[in-house]
Design an enzyme around this catalytic site. Sequence first.
Site, short mmCIF file in Angstrom:
data_model
loop_
_atom_site.label_atom_id
_atom_site.label_comp_id
_atom_site.label_asym_id
_atom_site.label_seq_id
_atom_site.Cartn_x
_atom_site.Cartn_y
_atom_site.Cartn_z
N SER A 129 0.81 -1.19 0.00
CA SER A 129 0.00 0.00 0.00
C SER A 129 0.86 1.26 0.00
CB SER A 129 -0.91 0.01 1.24
OG SER A 129 -1.46 -1.27 1.47
N HIS A 134 -0.17 15.92 -1.19
CA HIS A 134 0.43 17.04 -1.91
C HIS A 134 -0.38 18.29 -1.57
CE1 HIS A 134 2.73 14.19 -4.38
NE2 HIS A 134 1.59 13.53 -4.53
N CYS A 157 -4.05 -2.84 0.03
CA CYS A 157 -4.43 -4.18 -0.40
C CYS A 157 -4.56 -5.05 0.84
CB CYS A 157 -3.37 -4.78 -1.33
SG CYS A 157 -3.54 -4.26 -3.04
#
Length: 281
Positions: A129, A134, A157
């Site tokens: 994962s 940002h 996952c």
Amino acid sequence: MTKINENDKDIKNEKNKIKLYGFNNLTKSLSFNIYDICYTKTEEDRKKYIEYIDEQYNAERLTKILSDVTEMIGASVLNIAKQDYDPQGASVTLLISEEEIPLYVVDPSCNRGILTPMRENIVGHLDKSHVTVHTYPESHPQNDISTFRVDIDVATCGTISPLKALNYLIGSFDSDIITIDYKVRGFTRDMDGKKHFIDHEINSIQDYIAKETIDRYTLIDMNIYQSSIFHTKMKINDFDLENYLFEIKEEDLTRDEKCDIIQKLEKEMAEIFYGMDISNQ
């Protein structure tokens, strides 16, 4: 909308847990766009606002937020990368794993979240994962409005779910407008070989948002259930002008100035919320 207690939800999911043939390779992705809107009267105010945002949401603080998210969803950090940008903005990426990985298995290039002062930039990774953030401070060239946008992506996952960090992420930022996307990709097989394209119940992202948060926002859903795609937009309801002024006070404004500023702020929020420019005519 009736909210489900998280503990009851976990117990129910445990009872209904599918016995799988092999690894649960469903990919669950949670993506945020969070917007903070502010009125900045002068060019100097706009510059100070960006400096303030850069200070408040620098790479160090964002790393702390993403590390908290990783812990909340039950994952372990393999690697962290972070960077403050010039003139503004910051990025952080974490690579994470569903379970803690023995040290001898971890790639030597990974820092396991242990950051040293000598490093100028950091990136974080998980084995199955990742978590990224940002920031994008910007200002309108004509109407004195400044906007701070944060993009956050949590992809996992296995059995860990990014939805567990939903309310924490919403509360970590001053959020006037929020857009959230949640997708489940791939499939996993049970012991009989039957494909399962989702392993948990969900009708809307709102199912996982705290009631007190829902009460503060106007929300719109757009969902494609057969494709396990869920989208929610949120716009703050309570509008206190004092919260949107930078370097000036409401008491120093005339009535006409207040009306003009409120009109500009509401227009900016509406355009972001509905995803379109709105004509002044």
